[in-house]
Design an enzyme around this catalytic site. Sequence first.
Site, PDB file in Angstrom:
ATOM      1  CD  GLU A   1      -3.016  -1.071   2.225  1.00 48.42           C
ATOM      2  OE1 GLU A   1      -2.769  -0.450   3.268  1.00 48.42           O
ATOM      3  OE2 GLU A   1      -4.102  -1.629   2.007  1.00 48.42           O
TER       4      GLU A   1
ATOM      5  CD  GLU B   1      -3.837  -6.112   2.751  1.00 53.55           C
ATOM      6  OE1 GLU B   1      -4.615  -5.461   3.480  1.00 53.55           O
ATOM      7  OE2 GLU B   1      -2.634  -5.861   2.659  1.00 53.55           O
TER       8      GLU B   1
HETATM    9  C1  GLA Z   1      -4.045  -2.754   5.039  1.00 56.86           C
HETATM   10  C2  GLA Z   1      -2.658  -3.322   5.200  1.00 56.86           C
HETATM   11  C3  GLA Z   1      -2.606  -4.567   6.036  1.00 56.86           C
HETATM   12  C4  GLA Z   1      -3.521  -4.423   7.217  1.00 56.86           C
HETATM   13  C5  GLA Z   1      -4.892  -4.137   6.740  1.00 56.86           C
HETATM   14  C6  GLA Z   1      -5.901  -4.046   7.853  1.00 56.86           C
HETATM   15  O1  GLA Z   1      -4.706  -3.219   3.944  1.00 56.86           O
HETATM   16  O2  GLA Z   1      -2.028  -3.571   3.975  1.00 56.86           O
HETATM   17  O3  GLA Z   1      -1.279  -4.742   6.452  1.00 56.86           O
HETATM   18  O4  GLA Z   1      -3.060  -3.378   8.005  1.00 56.86           O
HETATM   19  O5  GLA Z   1      -4.903  -2.895   6.099  1.00 56.86           O
HETATM   20  O6  GLA Z   1      -7.189  -3.835   7.377  1.00 56.86           O
END
Ligand code: GLA
Length: 700
Positions: free
Chosen positions: A161, A320
């Site tokens: 991210e 994710e």
């Molecule tokens: C983000 C991060 C993860 C985690 C999630 C929690 O997507 O990439 O490492 O922190 O949020 O929702």
Amino acid sequence: MSARRNFEWPELLTADGRGIAFGGDYNPDQWSEDIWDDDIRLMKQAGVNTVALAIFSWDRIQPTEDRWDFGWLDRIIDKLGNAGIVVDLASATATAPLWLYESHPEVLPRDKYGHPVNAGSRQSWSPTSPVFKEYALTLCRKLAERYGTNPYVTAWHMGNEYGWNNREDYSDNALEAFRAWCRRKYGTIDALNQAWGTTFWGQEMNGFDEVLIPRFMGADSMVNPGQKLDFERFGNDMLLDFYKAERDAIAEICPDKPFTTNFMVSTDQCCMDYAAWAKEVNFVSNDHYFHEGESHLDELACSDALMDSLALGKPWYVMEHSTSAVQWKPLNTRKRKGETVRDSLAHVAMGADAINFFQWRASAFGAEAFHSAMVPHAGEDTKLFRQVCELGASLHTLADAGVQGTELAHSDTAILFSAESEWATRSQTLPSMKLNHWHDVRDWYRAFLDAGSRADIVPLAYDWSSYKTVVLPTVLILSTADTQRLADFAAAGGRVVVGYATGLIDEHFHTWLGGYPGAGDGLLRSMLGVRGEEFNILGAEAEGEPGEIRLSSADDSAALDGTTTRLWQNDVNVTGEHAQVLATYAGEEADEWELDGTAAVTRNPYGSGEAYFVGCDLDVADLTKLVRAYLAASSQENADVLHTVRASADATFDFYLPRGKKTVELQGIEGEPVILFQTDREEKPGSYTVRRNGVLVVRR
Ligand code: GLA
Ligand code: GLA
């Protein structure tokens, strides 16, 4: 501009390398090694075939500056691979080890007050720090050397991210890099002065060494919006450059494995200009976290519609999402009955070929211990883990039926999205601070769904010329070139729908003159056949004043009677000889603001096409009336269901997902059912009952 990277999809360890990828972020370094075998056993039970590994593991891999420890990573990759589970291996640079911050505090970003952002969380590094880059690239090369030929590592998961925590950096490194960025972009200081309009408030610069980043300038001080916008672009570019440097360091040693990085697109966050990022990955991936409430599925589909366009219609990865609640909102609702499976299948319905979660096993400690996971704290004997297993089986069924690699069928309407306009709508110098381009995109998206006609969402910068209709909700910035593309599109027979705060400024945040919306030196105005003189802004802040103005239909359809605007009305004259007024403002409130009888919604022929102007904000219900009356395709579908089609030369799949609380009865459905989740097949051929959060997939 560099060419787009080829589409390459990571193979699985199945006989033919194919299948829908299923798994999640795996953090074995949070657990003692004796748990690992149990992890693998449960992964196999759930049908997991992929994990993303080592995202936050830099400190484990390089515990001190001159010590490297790959032993644990070798062991877990081996265990996973032997169990048929492939690894998206992280570049592991999302968090640097504490020793690096100790010896090089200058790698820390600074906030706008000049305070260092302290180490101790994640992404506390400045993408413009040459020192940080050197350490990061060394790590990338080490990983590439060690795992570049490992058969179980099938993709590189770069960073994590990018930009979430270090999007805005006001360090000296950033200042220096910004000056260089401005010099590259503008060439001369005169050009930069011109672009930023520095004659305003006496800010003219004599050279690039006087260029500033928008650090704190005193309470309530307004920032030059042109400078701010360039600083946003710069922040995006620096992180993208950093990603490219990491990627290329690995690619030099390991050129043949696909690269990705997880984007963050949901309608509350779209922090980078992913239209540019998508060109630099081999496959697009996204982290999507659900919105609680009635827009849950619509919002998911809306975000995914943008993902599908970023991927140019190729399959993409959910890197994710959550099995249930997150732990980072004020209100962390869990998923309702069926939603754990439904959301994943909805992503597949929208074009995803990989379904992954944050994270595999719920952490026992740390900031995210109460975030849901695939294996919850209570272990395997749980509803949640059984749902994860059910999902794994469903994905297997879909893969066997041939879903993988099919492409999402497009609609004939594109809602255009521009990251720059999204950044610009957050400026505090506009007629209203309540603008939000991305939320308006979502509202239009939902209105099309409610009208039984799904739209696509396409970046403004991409090619949308094959659509029949393009909608521009609050695309505040339109350059001359983009306005010309719209005019060419309409001239050739397309339909352009222009929202209430679209085309007001150019790419330097200069207001287009001569009447709103003046984009392209008046071209947009003449396409629309209207000329705006002023904006009328409403809001609860004006005590005792009416908070809304009513519209009255001006054509025979009466479609817009009773629709209501609550924020922004353009006070326009109709200038087009053939322009048709579809609705006006009406009533006492309108009269008070000199808007009674003023055109609110218009249509103007342009070339072989036409241009609509929606001169005020409308809520989803009212936009739906407008879409239904004027814009929806003639063959409208059942608005109670999200229906998508994925197809290849070999097979066509229809996905049906109820959008609301109601059970939906479907009839006349052709094809063989593949998935019947919370769905009953009725006796009458082609008839199904799909309950709330259910999913029906049929193969034609
Ligand atoms: C983000 C991060 C993860 C985690 C999630 C929690 O997507 O990439 O490492 O922190 O949020 O929702
Ligand atoms: C103050 C300032 C002006 C201008 C106005 C705007 O009065 O003196 O320069 O900024 O506010 O309302």
